[in-house]
Design an enzyme around this catalytic site. Structure first.
Site, mmCIF file in Angstrom:
data_model
loop_
_atom_site.group_PDB
_atom_site.id
_atom_site.type_symbol
_atom_site.label_atom_id
_atom_site.label_comp_id
_atom_site.label_asym_id
_atom_site.label_seq_id
_atom_site.Cartn_x
_atom_site.Cartn_y
_atom_site.Cartn_z
ATOM 1 N N ASP A 69 0.790 -1.231 0.000
ATOM 2 C CA ASP A 69 0.000 0.000 0.000
ATOM 3 C C ASP A 69 0.825 1.285 0.000
ATOM 4 O OD1 ASP A 69 1.049 -0.026 2.551
ATOM 5 O OD2 ASP A 69 -0.855 -0.014 3.608
ATOM 6 N N HIS A 70 2.120 1.198 0.299
ATOM 7 C CA HIS A 70 2.926 2.409 0.490
ATOM 8 C C HIS A 70 3.622 2.904 -0.780
ATOM 9 C CE1 HIS A 70 2.299 2.538 4.739
ATOM 10 N NE2 HIS A 70 3.310 3.353 4.959
ATOM 11 N N ASP B 66 3.758 -0.455 11.092
ATOM 12 C CA ASP B 66 3.251 0.863 10.705
ATOM 13 C C ASP B 66 2.658 1.502 11.948
ATOM 14 O OD1 ASP B 66 2.387 2.474 8.001
ATOM 15 O OD2 ASP B 66 0.961 2.786 9.629
ATOM 16 N N ARG C 198 -2.324 12.654 9.765
ATOM 17 C CA ARG C 198 -1.185 13.524 10.049
ATOM 18 C C ARG C 198 -1.141 14.685 9.051
ATOM 19 N NH1 ARG C 198 3.316 8.871 11.631
ATOM 20 N NH2 ARG C 198 2.428 8.515 13.689
ATOM 21 N N SER D 129 11.799 6.987 15.275
ATOM 22 C CA SER D 129 11.148 5.768 14.804
ATOM 23 C C SER D 129 12.004 4.555 15.138
ATOM 24 C CB SER D 129 10.919 5.839 13.291
ATOM 25 O OG SER D 129 12.141 5.682 12.600
ATOM 26 N N ARG E 108 13.360 2.378 13.428
ATOM 27 C CA ARG E 108 13.947 1.965 12.148
ATOM 28 C C ARG E 108 15.140 1.045 12.366
ATOM 29 N NH1 ARG E 108 14.743 7.177 9.394
ATOM 30 N NH2 ARG E 108 12.477 7.148 9.549
#
Length: 753
Positions: free
Chosen positions: A95-96, A160, A448, A643, A645
């Site tokens: 989806d990204h 996510d 956001r 994040s 990451r």
């Protein structure tokens, strides 16, 4: 699609005994959050009470969900674990990587061409290891999960931040990094600090222009973007039970905007209706058998101040529609005060674009209520004065709302339907003219609205509201329009007023879809080949990191002494680097390029001790690696915040950095370093940071007796022949020391398998 019925039966079968044991251990009635958390503790910890906001606890999640951008590295790592199949039910959702520009069909075709090698890899690796694969165009991860996988009382982690969307169906669903997802898929327990609890009591009922979105917009205004940090937000009360399951999902989804670990609602009649409406009646039947365990105890909700760390009360009957922004999702304006705020602050009142949909607001209820306003515009001869886009959350929703005529209504109003993907919500929007960086306003039903997020233009004033308010303001083309009180002039010159929106929580004819976009994995993946082109610039198979050589680490070169804030974005930038998320070598070229060098106060410029020249951080480190020399990174306070990451930990490890020595770590980054076989160390005396010199060769001593709670010694060998010995601390437990010895957590898992 398989709904993992046997897994859910197993979860539900342990609920009564686990919750009773927890109630005895805690010695008081339990919130819903506590019930689910205690039900998912690893067995050895199941009967222990934990201090909220302090205790670190191991959990056994029921499910993993990954979006395509983060799934690449997570699955490349998982391939090293030595497992033939994932340990828990898992899915990948594409989806990204779909950029919105023209419309659904054209944008999807372009994405399929541009990202073919990534999609082929994700499809093949999913097929091999028993992972469900949702193809590009199938929908946004959170909407697809809500429709297919979320279940009351379950626990899920997802790669996510808006994974908490599943809390709308009573699930503890938490956003994590790819390394955490990899660990759970490989069979490791998952660690979390036992959260604090914020209770939100909802009374009354929504009516008129107000929607579930306005609840979380109001809460964001109360708690701000940091007010939920380290906490779970639990909603309860008669007002909560009156909301649709998808409306609850909207509220939980945007709980990420207040920093909450997750948000949750209890199981009720609306939850049951949604499960049955999405053809999961068997799950509803099972949930009904333990219904009392899928909500908080009555004593808790009768006296919430005794059981929650903070309590907020909102009367839905008095709640106004809200518009939040610009530039932050917690600047909350009731619609009655918004026009004045626009004028007083000089925000552009002309509305350029209204965008509805996304993972936050793309349910059948959302679309039908927005369509009722679009139909009014057509009937009242009003043309939308702003551009208007619709992003369906899933192919099932898109197909159903097209069948029921809603997409045609939007098109008659001038709307453009985008692909079932994240699109503009995550900045995947090729907005024409954005490069001019002109001052303008847009309004979305997304979650956001930070500067530059949607279109890259720092002067785009982005506001957040419900799909209904977005639609009304797009029709007016004016941010100062209040649809509850103001009128518009139509094409015939007549003054007309929009009536309250109306819609349905669920389609009367049921959901329908021809091809949901799901690919089930092979029953036997042993003969499936994972597709990765050795010449690819975007994907690269990983090699296991080398095990510890069994000696102290001596002669390490200082790579950089980072000064001040050094987040995971400073360590591994995003933006254009995202395309390399599946290629560790290529993305390592961004390692620490944002960190400030304490010796020259510049970024991406450090001294190469072998040549005496200054160069870019990754280039200098690659030079050390080429000559077989290890290095060390020194940092300041809260190193690695931001994040979760995993690239920020993998890149230094890959390029030959052996240790990170800082004043203090952000917890998740510290854990990620440990998982990659790195030494994560802190100064016993923070002022020793000042002893580090640019030309130092550094020894780490005491590793032969590396054990929990025992400090190590670092020797700073200065270029003038002098030296300092300093004590450094660590937080490794026995299992994590095993990761270091083996070279990584995955190496150890593979050995055990």
């Amino acid at each position: 699609m398989a709904f993992d019925i046997e897994m859910i039966k197993a979860v539900y079968s342990k609920f009564p005994s686990r919750i009773e044991a927890a109630r005895i251990a805690v010695g008081k009635p339990l919130t819903l959050t506590e019930k689910i958390l205690y039900a998912h503790l690893t067995l050895g910890e199941a009967n222990s009470p934990f201090e909220r906001g302090v205790s670190y606890v191991d959990f056994n999640p029921d499910r993993v969900a990954m979006q395509d951008a983060t799934a690449q590295m997570a699955l490349l790592q998982f391939m090293q674990a030595g497992r033939y199949k994932v340990a828990v039910p898992s899915t990948v959702h594409c989806d990204h990587l779909i950029q919105a520009e023209i419309g659904a069909l054209a944008d999807l075709k372009k994405a399929n061409d541009k990202n073919k090698e990534v999609y082929d890899f994700l499809s093949s690796v999913s097929n091999k290891y028993g992972i469900g694969f949702w193809k590009p165009g199938a929908g946004i991860i959170h909407q697809v999960v809500l429709e297919n996988y979320a279940f009351p009382g379950g626990m899920m982690i997802g790669t996510d931040s808006h994974t908490p969307n599943a809390g709308g169906l009573g699930m503890i669903a938490i956003g994590v990094g790819g390394a955490d997802a990899c660990d759970v898929m490989a069979g490791l327990p998952w660690e979390l600090k036992f959260p604090k609890l914020i209770g939100v009591k909802l009374t009354g009922r929504l009516s008129g222009w107000t929607s579930a979105k306005d609840v979380i917009l109001k809460v964001a205004g109360i708690l701000t973007v940091k007010g939920g940090t380290g906490a779970v937000v639990e909603y309860f009360g008669d007002g909560a039970r009156s909301l649709s399951a998808t409306g609850k999902g909207t509220i939980c989804n945007m709980g990420a905007e207040i920093g909450a670990t997750t948000s949750i609602f209890g199981y009720d009649e609306k939850s049951e209706a949604y499960l049955r409406g999405t053809e999961r009646g068997d799950i509803a039947d099972m949930a009904n058998t333990i219904k009392a365990h899928l909500t908080g105890d009555q004593e808790v909700y009768a006296n919430p101040e005794k059981y929650f760390d903070q309590v907020i009360e909102i009367n839905l009957s008095e709640l106004e529609p809200h518009v939040n922004g610009p530039f932050t999702p917690d600047l909350a304006w009731p619609i009655s005060k918004f026009a004045a705020a626009v004028r007083e602050n000089g925000w552009p009142s002309k509305l350029e674009v209204g965008l509805i949909g996304s993972c936050t607001n793309s349910s059948y209820e959302d679309i039908s209520r927005a369509a009722s306003l679009a139909q009014q515009a057509v009937d009242k001869k009003l043309k939308a004065k702003s551009e208007y886009t619709i992003t369906p959350g899933s192919e099932q929703v898109r197909f159903t709302v097209e069948r029921d005529g809603f997409l045609g209504i939007f098109e008659n109003m001038g709307g453009v339907v985008l692909a079932n993907a994240c699109g503009p919500c995550i900045g995947q929007w090729a907005r024409h003219g954005a490069e001019k960086q002109e001052k303008n306003s847009i309004i979305t039903s997304f979650n956001r609205n930070f500067a530059k997020r949607a279109d890259g233009n720092p002067n785009t004033h982005s506001f957040v509201a419900s799909p209904e308010i977005v639609t009304a303001l797009a029709i007016a083309g004016d941010l100062t329009f209040n649809p509850m009180t103001d009128s518009l002039v139509n094409e015939e010159g007549n003054s007309v007023k929009l009536e309250e929106p109306s819609g349905l929580e669920l389609p009367t004819k049921g959901f329908a879809v021809e091809d949901a976009g799901y690919q089930a994995p092979a029953k036997d993946g042993s003969k499936v080949s994972v597709l990765v082109d050795p010449k690819s610039e975007r994907l690269q198979l990983l090699e296991p990191f080398k095990a510890w050589e069994g000696t102290d680490l001596k002669g390490l070169k200082l790579l950089i002494k980072a000064k001040g804030k050094c987040t995971t974005d400073h360590i591994s930038m995003a933006g254009p680097w995202l395309r390399f998320r599946g290629h560790l070598d290529n993305i390592s070229n961004n390692m620490l390029i944002g960190a400030v060098n304490a010796f020259n106060l510049e970024t991406n410029k450090v001294k190469n001790q072998l040549t005496g020249e200054h160069g870019e951080v990754p280039a200098v480190q690659r030079h050390y690696k080429k000559h077989g020399i290890g290095s060390i990174v020194v940092g300041d306070e809260n190193y690695g915040e931001g994040s979760s990451r995993e690239h920020a930990a993998m890149e230094p490890r890959f390029l030959g950095v052996r240790a990170i020595l800082v004043k203090s770590f952000a917890r998740i980054h510290e854990t990620n370093l440990k998982k990659q076989g790195m030494l994560a160390l802190t100064f016993a005396n923070p002022s020793d940071y000042d002893l580090i010199q640019e030309d130092d060769a550094i020894d780490i001593v005491g590793l032969a007796d590396f054990q929990p709670g025992v400090p190590l010694t670092v020797v700073l060998n200065h270029s003038d022949g002098t030296k300092n010995e300093i004590e450094v601390n660590h937080t490794y437990n026995e299992g994590q020391i095993g990761w270091f010895v083996a070279g990584s957590a995955l190496n150890l898992i593979k050995e055990e398998i």
